[in-house]
Design a protein around this motif. Structure first.
Motif, PDB file in Angstrom:
ATOM      1  N   MET A   1     -33.650  -0.778  -9.757  1.00  0.00           N
ATOM      2  CA  MET A   1     -31.985  -0.379  -9.381  1.00  0.00           C
ATOM      3  C   MET A   1     -32.196   1.252 -10.152  1.00  0.00           C
ATOM      4  N   SER A   2     -31.489   2.377  -9.504  1.00  0.00           N
ATOM      5  CA  SER A   2     -31.432   3.216 -10.078  1.00  0.00           C
ATOM      6  C   SER A   2     -30.216   3.563 -11.195  1.00  0.00           C
ATOM      7  N   SER A   3     -30.183   5.045 -11.891  1.00  0.00           N
ATOM      8  CA  SER A   3     -28.988   5.020 -12.554  1.00  0.00           C
ATOM      9  C   SER A   3     -27.835   5.366 -12.547  1.00  0.00           C
ATOM     10  N   LYS A   4     -27.482   6.236 -10.628  1.00  0.00           N
ATOM     11  CA  LYS A   4     -26.710   5.830 -10.556  1.00  0.00           C
ATOM     12  C   LYS A   4     -25.841   5.002 -10.011  1.00  0.00           C
ATOM     13  N   GLN A   5     -26.572   3.908  -9.549  1.00  0.00           N
ATOM     14  CA  GLN A   5     -25.888   2.735  -9.001  1.00  0.00           C
ATOM     15  C   GLN A   5     -25.442   1.877  -9.794  1.00  0.00           C
ATOM     16  N   GLY A   6     -24.075   1.194  -9.430  1.00  0.00           N
ATOM     17  CA  GLY A   6     -23.337   1.189 -10.794  1.00  0.00           C
ATOM     18  C   GLY A   6     -22.574  -0.344 -10.033  1.00  0.00           C
ATOM     19  N   GLY A   7     -22.184  -0.975 -10.655  1.00  0.00           N
ATOM     20  CA  GLY A   7     -21.272  -2.362 -10.347  1.00  0.00           C
ATOM     21  C   GLY A   7     -21.820  -3.650 -10.131  1.00  0.00           C
ATOM     22  N   LYS A   8     -21.485  -4.565  -9.580  1.00  0.00           N
ATOM     23  CA  LYS A   8     -22.078  -5.601  -9.261  1.00  0.00           C
ATOM     24  C   LYS A   8     -23.010  -5.911  -7.613  1.00  0.00           C
ATOM     25  N   LEU A   9     -23.390  -6.310  -7.727  1.00  0.00           N
ATOM     26  CA  LEU A   9     -24.745  -6.237  -6.524  1.00  0.00           C
ATOM     27  C   LEU A   9     -23.946  -7.868  -5.250  1.00  0.00           C
ATOM     28  N   LYS A  10     -23.790  -7.625  -4.607  1.00  0.00           N
ATOM     29  CA  LYS A  10     -23.117  -8.166  -3.665  1.00  0.00           C
ATOM     30  C   LYS A  10     -24.834  -8.936  -3.787  1.00  0.00           C
ATOM     31  N   PRO A  11     -24.557 -11.154  -3.433  1.00  0.00           N
ATOM     32  CA  PRO A  11     -25.166 -11.682  -3.596  1.00  0.00           C
ATOM     33  C   PRO A  11     -26.182 -11.779  -1.714  1.00  0.00           C
ATOM     34  N   LEU A  12     -27.376 -11.820  -1.258  1.00  0.00           N
ATOM     35  CA  LEU A  12     -27.045 -12.116  -0.061  1.00  0.00           C
ATOM     36  C   LEU A  12     -26.044 -13.183   0.961  1.00  0.00           C
TER      37      LEU A  12
END
Length: 64
Positions: free
Chosen positions: A1-12
Motif C-alpha cells: 500500500m502506498s501512502s497516496k492510497q487511502g480508504g478501505k480496500l474492497k474485498p475480493l
C-alpha cells in the motif's frame, strides 16, 4: 500500500458456490427435517395455548 492510497480496500469477490445435486438420500433427509420442524412448531403452539405447566406455584404448609 502506498501512502497516496487511502480508504478501505474492497474485498475480493468470492466465486459463487455451485449447487449440489441431491440424491434420494439427501432429499429424504431434508424432507424428514422439515417434518420434524413442523411438528415442533405445532407442539410449541399447543403448549402456549395451555399455559404454564403445574400451575400450583409455591406450596404452603398448613401451619400458621
Amino acid at each position: 500500500m502506498s501512502s497516496k492510497q487511502g480508504g478501505k480496500l474492497k474485498p475480493l469477490k468470492q466465486p459463487k458456490a455451485e449447487k449440489k445435486e441431491l440424491d434420494e438420500n439427501d432429499k429424504a433427509l431434508l424432507q424428514k427435517k422439515k417434518e420434524e420442524e413442523k411438528a415442533l412448531k405445532e407442539l410449541r403452539a399447543k403448549a402456549q395455548q395451555k399455559g404454564s405447566f403445574g400451575g400450583a406455584g409455591l406450596k404452603k404448609s398448613g401451619k400458621k
